[in-house]
Design a protein around this motif. Structure first.
Motif, mmCIF file in Angstrom:
data_model
loop_
_atom_site.group_PDB
_atom_site.id
_atom_site.type_symbol
_atom_site.label_atom_id
_atom_site.label_comp_id
_atom_site.label_asym_id
_atom_site.label_seq_id
_atom_site.Cartn_x
_atom_site.Cartn_y
_atom_site.Cartn_z
ATOM 1 N N ALA A 112 0.854 -1.192 0.000
ATOM 2 C CA ALA A 112 0.000 0.000 0.000
ATOM 3 C C ALA A 112 0.883 1.233 0.000
ATOM 4 C CB ALA A 112 -0.923 0.008 1.215
ATOM 5 N N LYS A 113 0.325 2.341 -0.473
ATOM 6 C CA LYS A 113 1.007 3.625 -0.511
ATOM 7 C C LYS A 113 0.071 4.678 0.074
ATOM 8 C CE LYS A 113 2.766 4.610 -4.566
ATOM 9 N NZ LYS A 113 2.898 4.731 -6.050
ATOM 10 N N ARG A 114 0.632 5.598 0.858
ATOM 11 C CA ARG A 114 -0.181 6.632 1.474
ATOM 12 C C ARG A 114 0.517 7.998 1.356
ATOM 13 N NH1 ARG A 114 -3.087 2.945 1.312
ATOM 14 N NH2 ARG A 114 -4.288 1.902 2.966
ATOM 15 N N GLU A 115 -0.257 9.001 0.974
ATOM 16 C CA GLU A 115 0.232 10.371 0.995
ATOM 17 C C GLU A 115 -0.101 10.993 2.344
ATOM 18 O OE1 GLU A 115 -1.087 12.695 -2.288
ATOM 19 O OE2 GLU A 115 -0.608 11.158 -3.791
ATOM 20 N N TYR A 194 7.848 7.585 -4.532
ATOM 21 C CA TYR A 194 6.420 7.256 -4.478
ATOM 22 C C TYR A 194 5.796 7.320 -5.871
ATOM 23 C CZ TYR A 194 1.561 7.604 -2.671
ATOM 24 O OH TYR A 194 0.230 7.405 -2.385
ATOM 25 N N ASN A 195 6.213 8.296 -6.654
ATOM 26 C CA ASN A 195 5.674 8.449 -8.002
ATOM 27 C C ASN A 195 6.221 7.418 -8.983
ATOM 28 O OD1 ASN A 195 4.127 10.654 -7.212
ATOM 29 N ND2 ASN A 195 5.707 12.146 -7.740
ATOM 30 N N ARG A 196 7.321 6.781 -8.650
ATOM 31 C CA ARG A 196 7.933 5.783 -9.520
ATOM 32 C C ARG A 196 7.507 4.350 -9.158
ATOM 33 N NH1 ARG A 196 12.564 8.054 -12.208
ATOM 34 N NH2 ARG A 196 13.194 10.064 -11.331
ATOM 35 N N ALA A 197 7.512 4.037 -7.872
ATOM 36 C CA ALA A 197 7.273 2.661 -7.418
ATOM 37 C C ALA A 197 5.782 2.351 -7.379
ATOM 38 C CB ALA A 197 7.893 2.449 -6.040
ATOM 39 N N GLU A 198 5.410 1.177 -7.844
ATOM 40 C CA GLU A 198 4.004 0.784 -7.905
ATOM 41 C C GLU A 198 3.643 -0.160 -6.763
ATOM 42 O OE1 GLU A 198 3.335 -0.937 -11.720
ATOM 43 O OE2 GLU A 198 3.627 0.955 -12.813
#
Length: 206
Positions: A112-115, A194-198
């Motif tokens: 998961a990714k969170r801003e 964050y913008n590169r890794a999926e």
């Protein structure tokens, strides 16, 4: 019209500072990417990048690996994180790693990714630092939040590893072993990663 030598020299110096390319073209350093950033209503302060060793600044380098493009490789010994690119290249970031007793290695994935994430200290950390008990329910996002501007949550075969790739307002900790095991990057760098890794990307910690 012939340009004055002083003007030419100044122009070359400025171009080098902004692009960061070496004379042999082997890599590109992003020295100009550490200024103040307006992001989701927050104003990230500029990093005094001249105080950070050049090897820990974001740059594109040659990187020989069998890992597929899109993989994240964390070199804890040298305090580098590599985002693998095609053609034998990688984006390299300086990182802060776990202090003695909190080191780890292995393979995980970004689940998961969170801003601007909420930070919830683990029970074991609260046990070591009782003053953190006030954040047992979660510390709201913000400029002083330990997870910084972005967080990527690492899971392995057993589920949530408890480790994160995340930003930090403590730019001076990059290149050092100071964390409780998480991998920290300067906020401007974690936004770039964050913008590169999926989600689903493989993460190898060595």
């Amino acid at each position: 019209m012939r340009m004055k030598p002083i003007f030419v020299a100044a122009s070359l110096m400025l171009a080098t500072a902004l692009a960061g390319c070496t004379s042999d073209g082997s890599f590109q350093m992003f020295n100009s990417d550490y200024g103040s950033v307006s992001d989701a209503g927050y104003q990230l302060p500029a990093v005094p990048i001249y105080k950070v060793e050049s090897k820990y600044r974001r740059q594109i380098v040659s990187y020989d690996t069998s890992e597929r493009p899109g993989t994240v490789v964390v070199d804890t010994a040298n305090k580098f994180l590599y985002f693998v690119m095609p053609g034998g290249k990688a984006v390299r970031y300086g990182i802060g790693v776990g202090r003695e007793g909190f080191e780890w290695h292995g393979t995980a994935r970004i689940a998961a990714k969170r801003e601007w994430p909420t930070w919830t200290p683990p029970s074991a950390m609260i046990g070591r630092q009782p003053q953190l008990a006030k954040w047992r329910g979660g510390m709201p996002p913000g400029l002083m939040n330990p997870l910084g501007a972005r967080a990527m949550y690492l899971f392995n075969g057993s589920g949530d590893s408890g480790y994160r790739l995340h930003g930090t307002p403590e730019w001076f900790s990059i290149g050092k072993a100071m964390s409780s095991g998480c991998i920290r990057l300067m906020n401007q760098d974690i936004i770039d990663l964050y913008n590169r890794a999926e989600v689903g990307a493989k993460v190898v910690v060595i």
